[in-house]
Structures are given as C-alpha cells and as structure tokens.
Motif scaffolding. Structure first.
Motif, PDB file in Angstrom:
ATOM      1  N   LEU A   1      30.139  64.030 140.088  1.00 52.41           N
ATOM      2  CA  LEU A   1      31.137  63.238 139.863  1.00 52.41           C
ATOM      3  C   LEU A   1      32.047  64.235 138.686  1.00 52.41           C
ATOM      4  N   LEU A   2      30.958  64.316 138.141  1.00 51.95           N
ATOM      5  CA  LEU A   2      31.702  64.992 136.472  1.00 51.95           C
ATOM      6  C   LEU A   2      31.893  66.460 136.979  1.00 51.95           C
ATOM      7  N   THR A   3      30.034  67.219 137.544  1.00 55.98           N
ATOM      8  CA  THR A   3      30.773  68.821 137.265  1.00 55.98           C
ATOM      9  C   THR A   3      31.668  68.390 138.835  1.00 55.98           C
ATOM     10  N   ILE A   4      31.826  67.674 139.590  1.00 56.95           N
ATOM     11  CA  ILE A   4      33.060  67.922 141.033  1.00 56.95           C
ATOM     12  C   ILE A   4      34.667  67.958 139.956  1.00 56.95           C
ATOM     13  N   ALA A   5      34.684  67.325 139.067  1.00 58.63           N
ATOM     14  CA  ALA A   5      35.705  67.380 137.802  1.00 58.63           C
ATOM     15  C   ALA A   5      36.024  68.890 137.771  1.00 58.63           C
TER      16      ALA A   5
ATOM     17  N   ARG B   1      23.106  60.012 138.409  1.00 60.39           N
ATOM     18  CA  ARG B   1      23.164  61.394 139.411  1.00 60.39           C
ATOM     19  C   ARG B   1      24.138  61.201 139.756  1.00 60.39           C
ATOM     20  N   ILE B   2      25.323  59.863 140.057  1.00 63.16           N
ATOM     21  CA  ILE B   2      25.722  59.963 141.226  1.00 63.16           C
ATOM     22  C   ILE B   2      27.298  60.472 139.907  1.00 63.16           C
ATOM     23  N   GLY B   3      27.002  59.642 139.169  1.00 62.09           N
ATOM     24  CA  GLY B   3      27.625  60.068 137.437  1.00 62.09           C
ATOM     25  C   GLY B   3      28.313  61.977 137.606  1.00 62.09           C
ATOM     26  N   THR B   4      26.576  62.629 137.483  1.00 59.05           N
ATOM     27  CA  THR B   4      26.383  63.861 136.777  1.00 59.05           C
ATOM     28  C   THR B   4      27.311  64.733 138.021  1.00 59.05           C
TER      29      THR B   4
ATOM     30  N   GLY C   1      22.092  66.749 133.472  1.00 57.54           N
ATOM     31  CA  GLY C   1      22.313  65.008 133.986  1.00 57.54           C
ATOM     32  C   GLY C   1      21.190  64.595 135.100  1.00 57.54           C
ATOM     33  N   LEU C   2      20.389  65.904 135.339  1.00 60.76           N
ATOM     34  CA  LEU C   2      19.477  65.730 136.637  1.00 60.76           C
ATOM     35  C   LEU C   2      18.413  65.300 135.209  1.00 60.76           C
ATOM     36  N   ALA C   3      18.801  65.821 134.651  1.00 59.95           N
ATOM     37  CA  ALA C   3      17.606  65.429 133.645  1.00 59.95           C
ATOM     38  C   ALA C   3      17.438  64.004 132.437  1.00 59.95           C
ATOM     39  N   PHE C   4      18.973  63.714 132.131  1.00 63.55           N
ATOM     40  CA  PHE C   4      18.831  62.649 131.841  1.00 63.55           C
ATOM     41  C   PHE C   4      18.251  61.795 132.591  1.00 63.55           C
ATOM     42  N   ALA C   5      18.807  61.967 134.246  1.00 61.01           N
ATOM     43  CA  ALA C   5      18.834  60.524 135.401  1.00 61.01           C
ATOM     44  C   ALA C   5      17.233  60.232 135.542  1.00 61.01           C
TER      45      ALA C   5
END
Length: 98
Positions: free
Chosen positions: A41-45, A36-39, A19-23
C-alpha cells in the motif's frame, strides 16, 4: 528526464524491498502479513506522492514505471539470492541455537 525517472523508480523499489526484508524479521505470522500489505500500500501511495513532490511530468512518471518494472525483476533476483543469506528466517535462528 531519465535521471528523475530513475530516482523515482529507485525510491519505489527500495521502499518495497526494505518492507519485505523488515517483514522477514517479524516473528508472528499476522505481523508479517500486516507489514507486507502495508509495504504494498505504501509503494502504491508513493506512485502518486513522489512524482507530485518532484513536480515530474507525465512522461517522466511513465518512464519511472518502466524502470520500476525492470528494477523489481532485478531486485527480486538480488533479494532471493543475496539478502536471504543475510536475513535468515526466525525459525532457522532458533534451530541453529539448539
């Protein structure tokens, strides 16, 4: 117990750093922030979803958390030292073309 924990920690780490690389490839600042926020949140989920899908015990999940901590430290070093060379910032690409 160690292998499922390592598999879970690897999944969390790969999702986070991809996700960081995509951002990093996004051009607009708001898109970078949203990715980055989505990444995060997805990791936490995934902390809840992956152990439930794998039907892992609480001990395995706890061990995965420990592995995740160390994989994040190692991943940060690899991301900073290695991936930054292969994923240049969009502004650097524009300057190189001129």
């Amino acid at each position: 117990m160690m292998l499922p924990a390592l598999a879970m920690a690897s999944i969390f780490t790969i999702v986070f750093f991809s996700g960081l690389a995509f951002a990093r490839k996004a051009r607009k600042m708001w898109a970078k922030i949203a990715i980055r926020i989505g990444t995060v949140l997805l990791t936490i989920a995934l902390f809840g979803i992956v152990p439930a899908v794998m039907e892992a015990s609480l001990m395995t999940t706890e061990l995965a958390g420990r592995y995740f901590f160390f994989l994040m430290i190692g991943g940060a070093l690899i991301y900073k030292l290695w991936l930054v060379k292969f994923i240049p910032l969009p502004s650097v690409q524009k300057q190189a073309k001129n």
